[in-house]
Scaffold this motif. Structure first.
Motif, PDB file in Angstrom:
ATOM      1  N   ASP A   1      69.093  31.596  18.308  1.00 23.78           N
ATOM      2  CA  ASP A   1      69.395  32.998  18.042  1.00 23.78           C
ATOM      3  C   ASP A   1      70.391  33.591  19.022  1.00 23.78           C
ATOM      4  OD1 ASP A   1      67.361  33.543  15.854  1.00 23.78           O
ATOM      5  OD2 ASP A   1      66.064  32.778  17.446  1.00 23.78           O
ATOM      6  N   GLY A   2      70.961  32.746  19.889  1.00 17.93           N
ATOM      7  CA  GLY A   2      71.922  33.244  20.860  1.00 17.93           C
ATOM      8  C   GLY A   2      71.537  32.829  22.257  1.00 17.93           C
ATOM      9  N   MET A   3      72.520  32.784  23.140  1.00 14.80           N
ATOM     10  CA  MET A   3      72.279  32.370  24.514  1.00 14.80           C
ATOM     11  C   MET A   3      71.557  33.467  25.289  1.00 14.80           C
ATOM     12  SD  MET A   3      75.992  30.638  25.310  1.00 14.80           S
ATOM     13  CE  MET A   3      76.899  31.952  24.464  1.00 14.80           C
ATOM     14  N   LEU A   4      70.581  33.061  26.108  1.00 12.21           N
ATOM     15  CA  LEU A   4      69.884  33.983  26.990  1.00 12.21           C
ATOM     16  C   LEU A   4      70.392  33.772  28.409  1.00 12.21           C
ATOM     17  CD1 LEU A   4      66.168  33.738  25.791  1.00 12.21           C
ATOM     18  CD2 LEU A   4      67.864  35.476  25.185  1.00 12.21           C
ATOM     19  N   VAL A   5      70.763  34.847  29.069  1.00  9.05           N
ATOM     20  CA  VAL A   5      71.179  34.797  30.466  1.00  9.05           C
ATOM     21  C   VAL A   5      70.257  35.718  31.243  1.00  9.05           C
ATOM     22  CG1 VAL A   5      73.000  35.285  32.135  1.00  9.05           C
ATOM     23  CG2 VAL A   5      73.584  34.303  29.906  1.00  9.05           C
ATOM     24  N   ALA A   6      69.517  35.155  32.205  1.00  8.17           N
ATOM     25  CA  ALA A   6      68.607  35.947  33.021  1.00  8.17           C
ATOM     26  C   ALA A   6      69.276  36.277  34.340  1.00  8.17           C
ATOM     27  CB  ALA A   6      67.317  35.177  33.274  1.00  8.17           C
ATOM     28  N   CYS A   7      69.304  37.554  34.687  1.00 12.01           N
ATOM     29  CA  CYS A   7      69.858  38.009  35.951  1.00 12.01           C
ATOM     30  C   CYS A   7      68.692  38.352  36.870  1.00 12.01           C
ATOM     31  CB  CYS A   7      70.748  39.236  35.755  1.00 12.01           C
ATOM     32  SG  CYS A   7      72.135  38.947  34.636  1.00 12.01           S
ATOM     33  N   GLY A   8      68.373  37.454  37.779  1.00 14.90           N
ATOM     34  CA  GLY A   8      67.210  37.625  38.623  1.00 14.90           C
ATOM     35  C   GLY A   8      67.523  38.246  39.953  1.00 14.90           C
ATOM     36  N   GLY A  50      69.337  47.195  37.472  1.00 14.58           N
ATOM     37  CA  GLY A  50      68.099  46.422  37.495  1.00 14.58           C
ATOM     38  C   GLY A  50      68.249  45.019  36.951  1.00 14.58           C
ATOM     39  N   ASN A  51      67.143  44.254  37.021  1.00 12.63           N
ATOM     40  CA  ASN A  51      67.109  42.899  36.499  1.00 12.63           C
ATOM     41  C   ASN A  51      67.073  42.925  34.980  1.00 12.63           C
ATOM     42  OD1 ASN A  51      66.579  41.259  39.079  1.00 12.63           O
ATOM     43  ND2 ASN A  51      65.075  42.908  39.184  1.00 12.63           N
ATOM     44  N   VAL A  52      67.844  42.037  34.358  1.00 19.22           N
ATOM     45  CA  VAL A  52      67.921  42.043  32.908  1.00 19.22           C
ATOM     46  C   VAL A  52      67.960  40.619  32.371  1.00 19.22           C
ATOM     47  CG1 VAL A  52      69.188  44.228  32.874  1.00 19.22           C
ATOM     48  CG2 VAL A  52      70.454  42.066  32.830  1.00 19.22           C
ATOM     49  N   ILE A  53      67.665  40.503  31.096  1.00 19.07           N
ATOM     50  CA  ILE A  53      67.963  39.298  30.335  1.00 19.07           C
ATOM     51  C   ILE A  53      68.917  39.707  29.223  1.00 19.07           C
ATOM     52  CG2 ILE A  53      67.043  37.514  28.802  1.00 19.07           C
ATOM     53  CD1 ILE A  53      64.489  37.524  30.383  1.00 19.07           C
ATOM     54  N   MET A  54      70.079  39.071  29.188  1.00 13.45           N
ATOM     55  CA  MET A  54      71.083  39.381  28.172  1.00 13.45           C
ATOM     56  C   MET A  54      71.063  38.315  27.090  1.00 13.45           C
ATOM     57  SD  MET A  54      74.295  40.362  30.647  1.00 13.45           S
ATOM     58  CE  MET A  54      74.160  38.783  31.495  1.00 13.45           C
ATOM     59  N   GLN A  55      71.246  38.736  25.873  1.00 12.55           N
ATOM     60  CA  GLN A  55      71.395  37.807  24.761  1.00 12.55           C
ATOM     61  C   GLN A  55      72.851  37.858  24.299  1.00 12.55           C
ATOM     62  OE1 GLN A  55      68.815  38.529  21.446  1.00 12.55           O
ATOM     63  NE2 GLN A  55      69.443  36.726  20.323  1.00 12.55           N
ATOM     64  N   LYS A  57      64.287  45.995  29.948  1.00 16.47           N
ATOM     65  CA  LYS A  57      64.442  47.290  30.601  1.00 16.47           C
ATOM     66  C   LYS A  57      63.115  47.817  31.139  1.00 16.47           C
ATOM     67  CE  LYS A  57      68.572  48.901  28.200  1.00 16.47           C
ATOM     68  NZ  LYS A  57      69.361  48.986  29.443  1.00 16.47           N
ATOM     69  N   ALA A  58      62.013  47.476  30.461  1.00 18.92           N
ATOM     70  CA  ALA A  58      60.703  47.950  30.911  1.00 18.92           C
ATOM     71  C   ALA A  58      60.306  47.335  32.247  1.00 18.92           C
ATOM     72  CB  ALA A  58      59.636  47.630  29.862  1.00 18.92           C
ATOM     73  N   CYS A  59      61.009  46.274  32.649  1.00 20.82           N
ATOM     74  CA  CYS A  59      60.644  45.555  33.876  1.00 20.82           C
ATOM     75  C   CYS A  59      61.733  45.640  34.921  1.00 20.82           C
ATOM     76  CB  CYS A  59      60.358  44.088  33.549  1.00 20.82           C
ATOM     77  SG  CYS A  59      59.266  43.832  32.156  1.00 20.82           S
ATOM     78  N   ASP A  60      62.579  46.646  34.832  1.00 22.83           N
ATOM     79  CA  ASP A  60      63.713  46.719  35.739  1.00 22.83           C
ATOM     80  C   ASP A  60      63.301  46.785  37.207  1.00 22.83           C
ATOM     81  OD1 ASP A  60      66.204  48.572  33.816  1.00 22.83           O
ATOM     82  OD2 ASP A  60      65.643  46.470  33.855  1.00 22.83           O
ATOM     83  N   ASP A  61      62.092  47.285  37.474  1.00 20.52           N
ATOM     84  CA  ASP A  61      61.673  47.416  38.860  1.00 20.52           C
ATOM     85  C   ASP A  61      60.987  46.151  39.369  1.00 20.52           C
ATOM     86  OD1 ASP A  61      59.618  47.883  37.058  1.00 20.52           O
ATOM     87  OD2 ASP A  61      58.462  49.093  38.467  1.00 20.52           O
ATOM     88  N   TRP A  62      60.881  45.128  38.547  1.00 23.34           N
ATOM     89  CA  TRP A  62      60.305  43.849  38.966  1.00 23.34           C
ATOM     90  C   TRP A  62      61.430  42.903  39.368  1.00 23.34           C
ATOM     91  CZ3 TRP A  62      56.208  42.423  34.684  1.00 23.34           C
ATOM     92  CH2 TRP A  62      55.246  43.426  34.644  1.00 23.34           C
ATOM     93  N   ASN A  63      61.113  41.968  40.248  1.00 24.21           N
ATOM     94  CA  ASN A  63      62.078  40.947  40.614  1.00 24.21           C
ATOM     95  C   ASN A  63      61.842  39.712  39.772  1.00 24.21           C
ATOM     96  OD1 ASN A  63      63.432  42.345  42.686  1.00 24.21           O
ATOM     97  ND2 ASN A  63      61.784  41.898  44.124  1.00 24.21           N
ATOM     98  N   LEU A  64      62.828  39.330  38.977  1.00 29.03           N
ATOM     99  CA  LEU A  64      62.696  38.110  38.193  1.00 29.03           C
ATOM    100  C   LEU A  64      62.664  36.912  39.126  1.00 29.03           C
ATOM    101  CD1 LEU A  64      65.142  38.599  35.184  1.00 29.03           C
ATOM    102  CD2 LEU A  64      62.738  39.172  35.340  1.00 29.03           C
ATOM    103  N   SER A  65      61.895  35.907  38.744  1.00 31.57           N
ATOM    104  CA  SER A  65      61.804  34.697  39.557  1.00 31.57           C
ATOM    105  C   SER A  65      63.164  34.022  39.636  1.00 31.57           C
ATOM    106  CB  SER A  65      60.785  33.728  38.949  1.00 31.57           C
ATOM    107  OG  SER A  65      60.837  32.477  39.588  1.00 31.57           O
ATOM    108  N   LYS A  66      63.537  33.592  40.837  1.00 30.82           N
ATOM    109  CA  LYS A  66      64.758  32.821  41.013  1.00 30.82           C
ATOM    110  C   LYS A  66      64.459  31.329  40.927  1.00 30.82           C
ATOM    111  CE  LYS A  66      67.145  36.270  43.840  1.00 30.82           C
ATOM    112  NZ  LYS A  66      66.123  37.309  43.735  1.00 30.82           N
TER     113      LYS A  66
END
Length: 374
Positions: A154-161, A167-172, A185-194
Motif C-alpha cells: 500500500d506504499g512505503m512507510l518511513v518512520a522518523c524516530g 514531532g515523530n511521524v510515520i509517513m506513507q 500524530k496522536a503520539c507526537d510526544d512519544w519517542n519512536l524506538s530507534k
C-alpha cells in the motif's frame, strides 16, 4: 554483565488475531495469564543453529553490522555504511551502496528494505532506490530524515524516530516518493524506538515501539489508521510515561524497577521480545498459532545446541533485532573480536563446524547466525 551491550535492541512481539471491527481489537497483545515459565535449555526451544562466516575480499572487510535483511536466498548486510549482497553460504555477491560524494553514493545508510530488484535506502534527507541487478542504476527522492523504511503493497512507510519540527511521524509514500499521508500524530510526544523498525505483525499491519516501553503503535497502511496498544498486560510492564519517570531516577537501564522492553521482532510462526528489570533479563517466545508465550530467564539460559554456552547466549539472543527474515529463521551476528577473545578463554566451547571463527581477530568479518525456533 557481558550481554548488556547486545540488548539495547533486542526482539519481538506478536501476531494479532483477525478482527472484524475496530472495537474488537485488543488493547494489549498477550495477557500475563498466557505466559508460562520455560526450560532453561535452548534445545527445548530451538531446533537448529547455523553459523555462516561472511566472505569478502581483502579490500572489502566488514565492520560492525547495523542491519541485515534476508530475502529468499539473498542476504543483504549494512556494515559501516556499506550495503552488500551475499548468498546464503556467506559468499560475497556485490556491493549495492556505499558512503561517499560521488554519483549514487550516500552520506549515510540509515536503513534499507528490498523488494524484487529494488533496494530502498534511507540516507538523511533522501530515499535512494537502486536496482539490485545494476546498482549503478538509481533514482533519488527527497524525504524527511527517517530511521526506518518498509516497503508495503500500500506504499512505503518511513518512520522518523527523532524529534523534528512537528514531532515523530510515520509517513506513507507512493512509488514516486510523494507523501500519501502522515500518521502517528496522536503520539507526537512519544519517542519512536530507534531500534525496532516496523516489523509486520500480520497481513497489512505494522508496528513501531515507543522508546523501550510497553507501548506500541499499530499501523495499517491500507487505511492510514494508527492505534496504540500494549505489548503485554502485566503490572510490571512500564508504559511510556512510567519508563520516562523511571529513567530520570536512575543512570542505568538495568536498575529500573519494572520491566522495560528493548525491542520487538517477528517471524512467520513466532514473536519474541526481551525485557530488563533490575539486572534480570527475560526472553519471551510467543507462538502465533497457540497465542501463548514462554518466558525464559535470559541470565540462566543454557545453549546446549551450538556448544558455545554463555557466549552464544550473549551473541545470539542479544542480537535478534537484526532479524529481517522472510521465513522462520531468526538472524543474528557474531562479532569476530569478541568471538576470538571468548574462544581463547574457552577453547573447547565451539563445535568443529564453527572452526572458521577460531582464527577470528579484529580484522576478520562477522559471521551470521540463522536460528530456527520450534
Amino acid at each position: 554483565m557481558k550481554s548488556l551491550r547486545y540488548t539495547t535492541a533486542a526482539v519481538i512481539a506478536l501476531l494479532m488475531a483477525a478482527c472484524t471491527s475496530k472495537d474488537e481489537l485488543p488493547t494489549y497483545i498477550v495477557d500475563e495469564s498466557a505466559v508460562t515459565t520455560g526450560s532453561e535449555k535452548l534445545s527445548d526451544h530451538v531446533s537448529s543453529i547455523k553459523i555462516v562466516p561472511l566472505e569478502t575480499s581483502d579490500s572489502l572487510l566488514i565492520g560492525r553490522i547495523s542491519g541485515i535483511r534476508k530475502d529468499g536466498d539473498r542476504l543483504f548486510v549494512n556494515a559501516d555504511n556499506h550495503l552488500m549482497q551475499f548468498d546464503m553460504n556467506g559468499k560475497f555477491v556485490k556491493e549495492i551502496a556505499r558512503i561517499g560524494a560521488g554519483p549514487g553514493e550516500l552520506k549515510r545508510i540509515n536503513n534499507f528494505d528490498v523488494e524484487g530488484d529494488s533496494c530502498y535506502i534511507l540516507s538523511f534527507d533522501k530515499l535512494v532506490i537502486k536496482s539490485i541487478s545494476n546498482p549503478d542504476s538509481y533514482r533519488e527522492i527527497p524525504v524527511r530524515s527517517g530511521n526506518y523504511i518498509r516497503f508495503t503493497p500500500d506504499g512505503m512507510l518511513v518512520a522518523c524516530g527523532m524529534p523534528l519540527e512537528n514531532g515523530n511521524v510515520i509517513m506513507q509514500l507512493d512509488e514516486k516518493g510523494d507523501t500519501i499521508r502522515t500518521m502517528l500524530k496522536a503520539c507526537d510526544d512519544w519517542n519512536l524506538s530507534k531500534v525496532v523498525g516496523l516489523p509486520e505483525l500480520s497481513d497489512g499491519t505494522y508496528i513501531q515501539q515507543m522508546n523501550f516501553s510497553n507501548d506500541l503503535a499499530l499501523v495499517t497502511p491500507s487505511t492510514g489508521e494508527v492505534r496504540t496498544i500494549k505489548l503485554i498486560n502485566t503490572s510490571d510492564a512500564l508504559d511510556t510515561e512510567d519508563l520516562n519517570d523511571a529513567l530520570r531516577q536512575t543512570n542505568s537501564k538495568m536498575d529500573v524497577a519494572g520491566e522495560m522492553y528493548t525491542g520487538i521482532s517477528v517471524s512467520g510462526s513466532h514473536i519474541f521480545w526481551i525485557s530488563m528489570s533490575r539486572g534480570e533479563m527475560n526472553l519471551y517466545i510467543y507462538d502465533k498459532e497457540r497465542k501463548d508465550a514462554v518466558k525464559l530467564n535470559f541470565n540462566n539460559l543454557v545453549d546446549d545446541i551450538s556448544g558455545a554456552d554463555n557466549f552464544m547466549n550473549n551473541m545470539m539472543i542479544g542480537t535478534l533485532p537484526f532479524n529481517e527474515s522472510d521465513d522462520n529463521s531468526f538472524i543474528s551476528v557474531i562479532d569476530p573480536a569478541v568471538a576470538s577473545a571468548y574462544i581463547k578463554e574457552n577453547p573447547n566451547s565451539f563445535a568443529a563446524e564453527y572452526a572458521p571463527l577460531e582464527n577470528a581477530d579484529d580484522d576478520a568479518n562477522p559471521a551470521v547466525i540463522f536460528i530456527n525456533f520450534k
